[in-house]
Design a protein around this motif. Structure first.
Motif, PDB file in Angstrom:
ATOM      1  N   MET A   1     138.696  58.492   4.537  1.00 11.75           N
ATOM      2  CA  MET A   1     139.769  57.728   5.158  1.00 11.75           C
ATOM      3  C   MET A   1     140.895  57.492   4.158  1.00 11.75           C
ATOM      4  SD  MET A   1     137.594  54.806   7.180  1.00 11.75           S
ATOM      5  CE  MET A   1     136.301  55.249   8.342  1.00 11.75           C
ATOM      6  N   ILE A   2     142.126  57.370   4.678  1.00  8.40           N
ATOM      7  CA  ILE A   2     143.278  56.977   3.879  1.00  8.40           C
ATOM      8  C   ILE A   2     143.763  55.633   4.408  1.00  8.40           C
ATOM      9  CG2 ILE A   2     145.641  57.547   3.214  1.00  8.40           C
ATOM     10  CD1 ILE A   2     144.984  60.451   3.438  1.00  8.40           C
ATOM     11  N   TRP A   3     143.855  54.680   3.497  1.00  6.97           N
ATOM     12  CA  TRP A   3     144.191  53.315   3.864  1.00  6.97           C
ATOM     13  C   TRP A   3     145.619  52.988   3.468  1.00  6.97           C
ATOM     14  CZ3 TRP A   3     140.863  49.460   5.965  1.00  6.97           C
ATOM     15  CH2 TRP A   3     139.551  49.896   6.201  1.00  6.97           C
ATOM     16  N   ASP A   4     146.264  52.136   4.280  1.00  3.50           N
ATOM     17  CA  ASP A   4     147.547  51.537   3.927  1.00  3.50           C
ATOM     18  C   ASP A   4     147.233  50.174   3.325  1.00  3.50           C
ATOM     19  OD1 ASP A   4     150.013  50.383   3.726  1.00  3.50           O
ATOM     20  OD2 ASP A   4     150.721  51.023   5.687  1.00  3.50           O
ATOM     21  N   THR A   5     147.376  50.070   1.998  1.00  3.02           N
ATOM     22  CA  THR A   5     146.970  48.830   1.318  1.00  3.02           C
ATOM     23  C   THR A   5     147.900  47.664   1.631  1.00  3.02           C
ATOM     24  OG1 THR A   5     148.239  49.519  -0.626  1.00  3.02           O
ATOM     25  CG2 THR A   5     145.904  50.109  -0.557  1.00  3.02           C
ATOM     26  N   LYS A   6     149.145  47.970   2.047  1.00  2.95           N
ATOM     27  CA  LYS A   6     150.066  46.882   2.355  1.00  2.95           C
ATOM     28  C   LYS A   6     149.725  46.233   3.695  1.00  2.95           C
ATOM     29  CE  LYS A   6     155.002  45.865   2.832  1.00  2.95           C
ATOM     30  NZ  LYS A   6     156.383  46.419   2.777  1.00  2.95           N
ATOM     31  N   ASN A   7     149.535  47.086   4.699  1.00  9.32           N
ATOM     32  CA  ASN A   7     149.214  46.564   6.031  1.00  9.32           C
ATOM     33  C   ASN A   7     147.713  46.435   6.273  1.00  9.32           C
ATOM     34  OD1 ASN A   7     151.986  46.557   6.691  1.00  9.32           O
ATOM     35  ND2 ASN A   7     151.888  48.724   7.274  1.00  9.32           N
ATOM     36  N   LYS A   8     146.899  46.952   5.314  1.00 15.11           N
ATOM     37  CA  LYS A   8     145.439  46.874   5.419  1.00 15.11           C
ATOM     38  C   LYS A   8     144.932  47.546   6.688  1.00 15.11           C
ATOM     39  CE  LYS A   8     145.194  42.628   2.679  1.00 15.11           C
ATOM     40  NZ  LYS A   8     144.730  41.223   2.621  1.00 15.11           N
ATOM     41  N   THR A   9     145.457  48.751   6.910  1.00 16.11           N
ATOM     42  CA  THR A   9     145.047  49.522   8.080  1.00 16.11           C
ATOM     43  C   THR A   9     144.701  50.949   7.653  1.00 16.11           C
ATOM     44  OG1 THR A   9     147.346  50.131   8.531  1.00 16.11           O
ATOM     45  CG2 THR A   9     146.474  48.177   9.662  1.00 16.11           C
ATOM     46  N   ILE A  10     143.964  51.643   8.497  1.00 14.10           N
ATOM     47  CA  ILE A  10     143.594  53.032   8.245  1.00 14.10           C
ATOM     48  C   ILE A  10     144.666  53.931   8.845  1.00 14.10           C
ATOM     49  CG2 ILE A  10     141.865  54.817   8.648  1.00 14.10           C
ATOM     50  CD1 ILE A  10     139.776  52.627   8.861  1.00 14.10           C
ATOM     51  N   THR A  11     145.259  54.786   8.005  1.00 18.13           N
ATOM     52  CA  THR A  11     146.317  55.671   8.478  1.00 18.13           C
ATOM     53  C   THR A  11     145.795  57.049   8.879  1.00 18.13           C
ATOM     54  OG1 THR A  11     146.787  56.374   6.218  1.00 18.13           O
ATOM     55  CG2 THR A  11     148.038  54.496   7.065  1.00 18.13           C
ATOM     56  N   LYS A  12     144.714  57.524   8.210  1.00 14.69           N
ATOM     57  CA  LYS A  12     144.154  58.830   8.532  1.00 14.69           C
ATOM     58  C   LYS A  12     142.645  58.786   8.371  1.00 14.69           C
ATOM     59  CE  LYS A  12     148.031  61.914   7.479  1.00 14.69           C
ATOM     60  NZ  LYS A  12     148.469  63.118   6.719  1.00 14.69           N
ATOM     61  N   THR A  13     141.990  59.560   9.218  1.00 18.19           N
ATOM     62  CA  THR A  13     140.537  59.687   9.160  1.00 18.19           C
ATOM     63  C   THR A  13     140.183  61.162   9.187  1.00 18.19           C
ATOM     64  OG1 THR A  13     140.251  57.581  10.307  1.00 18.19           O
ATOM     65  CG2 THR A  13     138.356  59.059  10.216  1.00 18.19           C
ATOM     66  N   PHE A  14     139.368  61.605   8.240  1.00 19.04           N
ATOM     67  CA  PHE A  14     138.996  63.006   8.141  1.00 19.04           C
ATOM     68  C   PHE A  14     137.575  63.202   8.667  1.00 19.04           C
ATOM     69  CE2 PHE A  14     142.058  62.216   4.768  1.00 19.04           C
ATOM     70  CZ  PHE A  14     142.995  63.203   5.014  1.00 19.04           C
ATOM     71  N   PRO A  15     137.312  64.340   9.271  1.00 21.79           N
ATOM     72  CA  PRO A  15     135.960  64.596   9.804  1.00 21.79           C
ATOM     73  C   PRO A  15     134.937  64.723   8.679  1.00 21.79           C
ATOM     74  CG  PRO A  15     137.319  66.568   9.962  1.00 21.79           C
ATOM     75  CD  PRO A  15     138.239  65.455   9.560  1.00 21.79           C
ATOM     76  N   THR A  16     133.726  64.337   8.975  1.00 22.39           N
ATOM     77  CA  THR A  16     132.648  64.393   7.985  1.00 22.39           C
ATOM     78  C   THR A  16     132.180  65.836   7.812  1.00 22.39           C
ATOM     79  OG1 THR A  16     131.948  62.206   8.708  1.00 22.39           O
ATOM     80  CG2 THR A  16     130.392  63.461   7.384  1.00 22.39           C
ATOM     81  N   PRO A  17     131.948  66.287   6.560  1.00 24.94           N
ATOM     82  CA  PRO A  17     131.458  67.656   6.360  1.00 24.94           C
ATOM     83  C   PRO A  17     130.096  67.873   7.003  1.00 24.94           C
ATOM     84  CG  PRO A  17     132.272  66.713   4.303  1.00 24.94           C
ATOM     85  CD  PRO A  17     132.217  65.596   5.292  1.00 24.94           C
ATOM     86  N   VAL A  18     129.738  69.139   7.162  1.00 23.43           N
ATOM     87  CA  VAL A  18     128.454  69.472   7.782  1.00 23.43           C
ATOM     88  C   VAL A  18     127.310  68.940   6.939  1.00 23.43           C
ATOM     89  CG1 VAL A  18     126.985  71.366   8.560  1.00 23.43           C
ATOM     90  CG2 VAL A  18     129.485  71.521   8.843  1.00 23.43           C
ATOM     91  N   GLN A  19     127.373  69.188   5.627  1.00 19.95           N
ATOM     92  CA  GLN A  19     126.368  68.653   4.713  1.00 19.95           C
ATOM     93  C   GLN A  19     126.872  67.316   4.172  1.00 19.95           C
ATOM     94  OE1 GLN A  19     125.546  71.558   1.712  1.00 19.95           O
ATOM     95  NE2 GLN A  19     124.644  73.031   3.145  1.00 19.95           N
ATOM     96  N   GLN A  20     126.363  66.233   4.729  1.00 19.44           N
ATOM     97  CA  GLN A  20     126.832  64.913   4.339  1.00 19.44           C
ATOM     98  C   GLN A  20     126.313  64.554   2.953  1.00 19.44           C
ATOM     99  OE1 GLN A  20     125.966  62.008   7.316  1.00 19.44           O
ATOM    100  NE2 GLN A  20     126.854  63.210   8.996  1.00 19.44           N
ATOM    101  N   SER A  21     127.220  64.016   2.131  1.00 20.14           N
ATOM    102  CA  SER A  21     126.874  63.621   0.770  1.00 20.14           C
ATOM    103  C   SER A  21     127.897  62.615   0.288  1.00 20.14           C
ATOM    104  CB  SER A  21     126.826  64.839  -0.159  1.00 20.14           C
ATOM    105  OG  SER A  21     126.440  64.454  -1.458  1.00 20.14           O
ATOM    106  N   CYS A  22     127.531  61.885  -0.759  1.00 15.73           N
ATOM    107  CA  CYS A  22     128.433  60.873  -1.312  1.00 15.73           C
ATOM    108  C   CYS A  22     129.660  61.543  -1.949  1.00 15.73           C
ATOM    109  CB  CYS A  22     127.714  60.030  -2.362  1.00 15.73           C
ATOM    110  SG  CYS A  22     126.319  59.088  -1.715  1.00 15.73           S
ATOM    111  N   VAL A  23     130.815  60.914  -1.782  1.00 14.52           N
ATOM    112  CA  VAL A  23     132.058  61.414  -2.381  1.00 14.52           C
ATOM    113  C   VAL A  23     132.206  60.791  -3.768  1.00 14.52           C
ATOM    114  CG1 VAL A  23     134.560  61.539  -2.162  1.00 14.52           C
ATOM    115  CG2 VAL A  23     133.122  61.696  -0.131  1.00 14.52           C
ATOM    116  N   ASN A  24     132.328  61.651  -4.776  1.00 18.65           N
ATOM    117  CA  ASN A  24     132.446  61.176  -6.159  1.00 18.65           C
ATOM    118  C   ASN A  24     133.876  61.179  -6.673  1.00 18.65           C
ATOM    119  OD1 ASN A  24     129.684  60.832  -6.300  1.00 18.65           O
ATOM    120  ND2 ASN A  24     129.306  62.835  -7.235  1.00 18.65           N
TER     121      ASN A  24
END
Length: 436
Positions: A1-24
């Motif tokens: 997700m990409i957040w707007d820190t000023k308005n505290k809202t989510i501006t974009k949401t990306f689909p989850t990869p096929v092989q789910q894993s933690c983002v480093n």
């Protein structure tokens, strides 16, 4: 997700990869057209910020454990990756092929890496093996190495060729790329591992309040704002097998000359506005801008003066100074008329104009002196770096001659030993022939 820190809202949401894993790790590319996300399983997913969908998955054949990842600050298709096995990889996401691959360049996991802000072909990496390497991407080799007594955990570089290294025991080592023998600063204050280091961005110079006109004119200027990244004119470092070219001591020489100062990014004369401008254009634009500002302020001052001249002469208002408590003046105060007020106002305007012109002239002289000082500094640095390059070449030649002399001495000693053995064999043959 990409957040707007000023308005505290989510501006974009990306689909989850096929092989789910933690983002480093996350990194935007140079033009903010792609977003790279490295997961714990070793895959790096490239998302398009226009379509918001995955466009590529980068997988390294040499490793599945990524220790650091980031895009190049200038080349939007160049992605840097380091591994726990000590590899440093630069992948071109357009072709999904390795552009540069430094295999086992570190004996331990690579803790961090950074691209130089001055020269786009310079890369630095630090590792848990207490070593920092400096690479030339174009030549694809290691040009310098620093060995420290501390385990290095993080790395950062600024636009003044200063490198900061965080250590596991809480120290921060600050080096100058022009002298890597010893750190010129050792910062103490942490009792535990320094996980990340960063330089404070350069603050913009504050200007006086009367430069709003200049800011408007600069906004309309056709030139683009200059980037801190210098263009590369030639090889950055001098390698062992390449002799130095002719040393150019002239500051006003060809911008593409093989200058060690230009290679290191210290020659400010090589700064481009739009990759085609030069410093002379910058000076002329600045001078022309100052003259335009002076002319504009003079015109504004001239436009404000007629209010005290013609209007006062045509309108016959009585002077408030000549009226005392409603009683008309008997003529003794007749010298307090509008002509005196007009003269006083004109004198004040002239004084204000002279003060502004004097301040502007002072600012112009300061800018001119600063440019001259920068030119002199660049000139002496240019000479110093050219002499340093020549010195390094002569030292390497001297080392090669010493090695040749040692080799000749060894060969001579070997020949003496062979002669001695041959003499002994001849004596033995003589004894065998004539035993009595």
């Amino acid at each position: 997700m990409i957040w707007d820190t000023k308005n505290k809202t989510i501006t974009k949401t990306f689909p989850t990869p096929v092989q789910q894993s933690c983002v480093n790790y996350l990194s935007y590319n140079a033009k903010n057209t792609s977003l790279a996300a490295t997961t714990q399983n070793g895959d790096t997913v490239i998302y398009g910020l226009v379509s918001n969908i995955p466009v590529l998955t980068v997988k390294l054949s040499c490793s599945r454990s990524i220790s650091a990842m980031k895009f190049h600050h200038e080349s939007r298709s160049l992605l840097g990756l380091t591994t726990d096995e000590g590899h440093v990889v630069l992948r071109d996401i357009t072709t999904n092929k390795d552009k540069v691959f430094f295999e086992n360049v570190h004996a331990s996991p690579v803790s961090d890496f950074a691209f130089s802000l001055i020269n786009k072909d310079v890369l630095l990496s630090s590792g848990y093996d207490k070593v920092m390497h400096v690479y030339d991407i174009r030549l694809q080799n290691v040009v310098s190495t620093i060995r420290t007594p501390h385990t290095l955990t993080s790395l950062a570089i600024n636009n003044e060729n200063q490198v900061a290294l965080g250590t596991k025991n809480g120290l921060v080592l600050v080096y100058d790329l022009r002298d890597l023998a010893n750190p010129f600063k050792v910062l103490k204050g942490h009792e535990e591992e320094v996980r990340r280091v960063a330089f404070q961005p350069n603050k913009h110079k504050t200007v006086s309040a009367d430069v709003s006109l200049r800011e408007d004119m600069e906004t309309l200027s056709p030139h683009k704002i200059n980037s801190p990244v210098r263009g590369r004119a030639s090889d950055m470092f001098f390698t062992n097998d390449t002799p130095p070219k002719n040393v150019e001591l002239s500051v006003q020489g060809d911008a593409k000359a093989d200058s060690f100062l230009v290679m290191m990014g210290l020659d400010k004369s090589n700064v481009d506005f739009d990759e085609e401008g030069n410093k002379s254009e910058r000076k002329s634009d600045r001078t022309e801008l100052r003259y335009r500002q002076l002319d504009a302020e003079k015109n504004i001052s001239k436009m404000s003066t007629p209010l005290n001249s013609r209007t006062a002469e045509t309108l016959g208002f009585p002077s408030p100074i000549g009226i005392t408590n409603g009683v008309p003046d008997d003529g003794r105060g007749s010298h307090f008329n509008l002509s005196n007020v007009k003269q006083t106002n004109s004198n004040v305007n002239v004084a204000n104009l002279d003060t502004k012109a004097l301040e502007e002239m002072k600012d112009f002289v300061k800018l001119t002196l600063a440019d001259v000082a920068d030119d002199n500094r660049n000139y002496f640095l240019h000479i110093m770096m050219a002499l340093t390059k020549q010195k390094l070449f002569l030292e390497k030649q001297l080392v090669g001659m010493n090695e040749q002399i040692q080799h000749l001495v060894q060969n001579q000693n070997a020949l003496v030993e062979i002669n001695r053995k041959l003499a002994m064999e001849i004596d033995q043959l003589k004894i065998q022939r004539n035993p009595f």
